[in-house]
Motif scaffolding. Sequence first.
Motif, mmCIF file in Angstrom:
data_model
loop_
_atom_site.group_PDB
_atom_site.id
_atom_site.type_symbol
_atom_site.label_atom_id
_atom_site.label_comp_id
_atom_site.label_asym_id
_atom_site.label_seq_id
_atom_site.Cartn_x
_atom_site.Cartn_y
_atom_site.Cartn_z
ATOM 1 N N ASP A 1 0.841 -1.206 0.000
ATOM 2 C CA ASP A 1 0.000 0.000 0.000
ATOM 3 C C ASP A 1 0.867 1.245 0.000
ATOM 4 O O ASP A 1 0.599 2.216 -0.705
ATOM 5 C CB ASP A 1 -0.927 0.010 1.220
ATOM 6 C CG ASP A 1 -2.071 -0.990 1.038
ATOM 7 O OD1 ASP A 1 -2.333 -1.370 -0.132
ATOM 8 O OD2 ASP A 1 -2.669 -1.416 2.048
ATOM 9 N N LYS A 2 1.949 1.186 0.805
ATOM 10 C CA LYS A 2 2.836 2.335 0.914
ATOM 11 C C LYS A 2 3.517 2.600 -0.438
ATOM 12 O O LYS A 2 3.558 3.742 -0.901
ATOM 13 C CB LYS A 2 3.888 2.031 1.997
ATOM 14 C CG LYS A 2 4.713 3.231 2.402
ATOM 15 C CD LYS A 2 5.367 3.013 3.774
ATOM 16 C CE LYS A 2 6.360 4.122 4.066
ATOM 17 N NZ LYS A 2 7.729 3.772 3.645
ATOM 18 N N VAL A 3 3.991 1.527 -1.073
ATOM 19 C CA VAL A 3 4.663 1.671 -2.367
ATOM 20 C C VAL A 3 3.691 2.246 -3.398
ATOM 21 O O VAL A 3 4.049 3.134 -4.189
ATOM 22 C CB VAL A 3 5.240 0.309 -2.831
ATOM 23 C CG1 VAL A 3 5.651 0.357 -4.297
ATOM 24 C CG2 VAL A 3 6.427 -0.085 -1.967
ATOM 25 N N TYR A 46 0.177 1.574 -15.335
ATOM 26 C CA TYR A 46 -0.289 0.182 -15.379
ATOM 27 C C TYR A 46 -1.780 0.148 -15.722
ATOM 28 O O TYR A 46 -2.220 -0.635 -16.556
ATOM 29 C CB TYR A 46 -0.030 -0.510 -14.042
ATOM 30 C CG TYR A 46 -0.533 -1.946 -14.026
ATOM 31 C CD1 TYR A 46 0.181 -2.957 -14.671
ATOM 32 C CD2 TYR A 46 -1.743 -2.278 -13.399
ATOM 33 C CE1 TYR A 46 -0.282 -4.253 -14.688
ATOM 34 C CE2 TYR A 46 -2.215 -3.574 -13.416
ATOM 35 C CZ TYR A 46 -1.480 -4.562 -14.055
ATOM 36 O OH TYR A 46 -1.946 -5.850 -14.072
ATOM 37 N N GLN A 47 -2.530 1.016 -15.056
ATOM 38 C CA GLN A 47 -3.975 0.986 -15.274
ATOM 39 C C GLN A 47 -4.335 1.462 -16.676
ATOM 40 O O GLN A 47 -5.397 1.118 -17.187
ATOM 41 C CB GLN A 47 -4.675 1.780 -14.174
ATOM 42 C CG GLN A 47 -4.754 0.906 -12.920
ATOM 43 C CD GLN A 47 -5.133 1.674 -11.662
ATOM 44 O OE1 GLN A 47 -5.002 2.900 -11.601
ATOM 45 N NE2 GLN A 47 -5.608 0.945 -10.656
ATOM 46 N N ALA A 48 -3.400 2.189 -17.316
ATOM 47 C CA ALA A 48 -3.639 2.606 -18.705
ATOM 48 C C ALA A 48 -3.165 1.530 -19.689
ATOM 49 O O ALA A 48 -3.121 1.775 -20.894
ATOM 50 C CB ALA A 48 -2.910 3.920 -18.972
ATOM 51 N N GLY A 49 -2.785 0.362 -19.159
ATOM 52 C CA GLY A 49 -2.439 -0.758 -20.039
ATOM 53 C C GLY A 49 -0.943 -0.990 -20.221
ATOM 54 O O GLY A 49 -0.543 -1.861 -20.974
ATOM 55 N N GLY A 87 6.477 -4.398 -13.210
ATOM 56 C CA GLY A 87 7.839 -4.824 -12.869
ATOM 57 C C GLY A 87 8.501 -3.807 -11.955
ATOM 58 O O GLY A 87 9.150 -4.163 -10.954
ATOM 59 N N PHE A 88 8.316 -2.545 -12.264
ATOM 60 C CA PHE A 88 8.903 -1.474 -11.442
ATOM 61 C C PHE A 88 8.344 -1.522 -10.013
ATOM 62 O O PHE A 88 9.091 -1.424 -9.034
ATOM 63 C CB PHE A 88 8.610 -0.120 -12.090
ATOM 64 C CG PHE A 88 9.044 1.043 -11.248
ATOM 65 C CD1 PHE A 88 10.396 1.403 -11.180
ATOM 66 C CD2 PHE A 88 8.123 1.769 -10.506
ATOM 67 C CE1 PHE A 88 10.805 2.465 -10.393
ATOM 68 C CE2 PHE A 88 8.527 2.833 -9.702
ATOM 69 C CZ PHE A 88 9.873 3.179 -9.652
ATOM 70 N N LEU A 89 7.014 -1.727 -9.934
ATOM 71 C CA LEU A 89 6.385 -1.743 -8.607
ATOM 72 C C LEU A 89 6.866 -2.940 -7.774
ATOM 73 O O LEU A 89 7.163 -2.797 -6.585
ATOM 74 C CB LEU A 89 4.855 -1.750 -8.756
ATOM 75 C CG LEU A 89 4.292 -0.430 -9.339
ATOM 76 C CD1 LEU A 89 2.831 -0.590 -9.747
ATOM 77 C CD2 LEU A 89 4.449 0.714 -8.339
ATOM 78 N N VAL A 90 6.981 -4.100 -8.430
ATOM 79 C CA VAL A 90 7.507 -5.286 -7.721
ATOM 80 C C VAL A 90 8.908 -4.974 -7.195
ATOM 81 O O VAL A 90 9.240 -5.233 -6.040
ATOM 82 C CB VAL A 90 7.548 -6.542 -8.637
ATOM 83 C CG1 VAL A 90 8.266 -7.698 -7.948
ATOM 84 C CG2 VAL A 90 6.145 -6.973 -9.038
ATOM 85 N N GLY A 91 9.695 -4.342 -8.059
ATOM 86 C CA GLY A 91 11.065 -3.979 -7.674
ATOM 87 C C GLY A 91 11.083 -3.077 -6.449
ATOM 88 O O GLY A 91 11.903 -3.281 -5.538
ATOM 89 N N LYS A 135 12.712 -3.890 -2.811
ATOM 90 C CA LYS A 135 13.690 -2.978 -2.224
ATOM 91 C C LYS A 135 13.276 -2.628 -0.791
ATOM 92 O O LYS A 135 14.097 -2.655 0.132
ATOM 93 C CB LYS A 135 13.746 -1.716 -3.087
ATOM 94 C CG LYS A 135 15.055 -0.979 -3.004
ATOM 95 C CD LYS A 135 15.122 0.066 -4.115
ATOM 96 C CE LYS A 135 15.789 1.344 -3.617
ATOM 97 N NZ LYS A 135 15.595 2.453 -4.584
ATOM 98 N N ALA A 136 11.992 -2.341 -0.642
ATOM 99 C CA ALA A 136 11.502 -1.949 0.677
ATOM 100 C C ALA A 136 11.650 -3.071 1.700
ATOM 101 O O ALA A 136 11.807 -2.826 2.897
ATOM 102 C CB ALA A 136 10.043 -1.524 0.572
#
Length: 474
Positions: free
Chosen positions: A423-425, A436-439, A445-449, A453-454
């Motif tokens: 949620d924080k990320v 992402y929501q625009a397709g 991948g960036f968000l997973v990264g 990291k966190a």
Amino acid sequence: MKYEVVIGLEIHAELSTESKVFCGCATTFGAEPNTNVCPVCLGMPGALPVLNKKAVEYIVRAGLALNCEIANYSKMDRKNYFYPDLPKAYQISQFDLPFCKAGYLDIEVDGLMRRIGITRIHLEEDAGKLVHTPGGTLVDYNRSSMPLIEIVSEPDMRSAKEAVEYAKAIRNILLYAKVSNCKMQEGVLRFDANVSVRPKGSQTYGTRTEIKNLSSFKMLQKAIDYEYQRQVSMVEKGEEIHQQTLRWNETGNCIIALRSKEDAHDYRYFPDPDLLPVILSDEFIEDVKHKMPQMPDEKKKMYIEEFQLSEYDAQVLTANSELCAFYEEILQDYDEPKTAANWVNVELMALLNQNDMLVEELAFSAGNMAQLLKNIQSGKISGKMGKGVLSEMFETGKSPEEIISAKGLSQISDTAELEKIIDKVLAENPASVADYQAGKEKAIGFLVGQVMKATKGAANPQSVNEILREKLKK
Ligand code: ADP
Ligand code: MG
Ligand code: ZN
């Protein structure tokens, strides 16, 4: 002119029977000098030898493993010579009727298959051991009458490398067949190298010399290389090579002449009148064949067919009986043979090679390795963490549990905790969320990264991916 080296090996292996070959004395290594002795192995006049049946079973097993013909009729002979380590002044050996003959062993050298002929394998007794001290030479007869087999090859090897590969393959077979522990540092396996040279293309053999008692693969390699060079330079100077018995001097890295070679007739071989000829029935031979441990070729086949290992993985594992035993021990506690093979052949091998170590020298057990793999399988730690844990096991011998808890390693698989971080990320990266929501699939991948990291890599990437997708749907 170019010269080719021709090599034939005689390999002596001590059998791992519990008692000696002609008496009931123990074969334990490292006992106090002259404690594993009796009138028979001390060569007292009138003491009578009795052939150890287990030793016969073992030599037959070795013969079968090396594709030999097994003799139904065989006998023991006396080889007569005098030396202080040989109290009877003869060694009981086999002359013209050995237990095994006409075998072969296939080896792979530089990607090429080579078939090395095995002339014969015979049974004999070892001699005692001379111990040189400043005050004089002592004799320890504990080794007297230890069971030995001698495996004589055809002169089929054409390089020192080939000879070493053949010797290693013989060792591997004897270990699989469970007839010898092959401990080189205890002198259980010893090599005599017969070496000659000839002009390349020649069909006849040159005169050979024999380098006695080489006790490691390195020594075998160095002694053959040295002797080849020595003979070539002699031939080039027009000198004649004499049939000689030589000794490798490890400290001087050179060869020393021991004596001019004796011929078989010098030994006045004759059948030992104290021992009856040995008649082996077909049933006995069949029975030994039946009880043979699994040989590397069979194992390799099984690994490929049942475990679905690659040809390469199966080959690497089975070419080393200790590695193979370690692998199978892992499988007793861990049921994914492919993953286990991968970890053994890649991660463990790398550590062993970097440190020039053998699998038998590992500080941790196969059970520990299985435990490590189970921690990865259950998702408790990631594969990447597992590699770190393995190197620490390698260095310290500690169990994976100890290392994992001491370092506080664990993947965050607690969903509630993960959700908070996610949620924080998401809150911190509105642009990527919008992408992402625009397709734009890639944005995930960036968000997973960012989540990884966190959590300093402690999250399970797959769970992160699932939770993220779920949240972004909304
Ligand atoms: P010995 O007891 O005299 O050493 P063996 O028959 O037990 O005789 O062993 C002879 C060994 O020497 C065999 O391994 C054989 O292959 C090897 N050999 C024979 N002739 C040559 C040669 N010209 N060059 C190299 N090796 C040879
Ligand atoms: Mg010889
Ligand atoms: Zn004895």
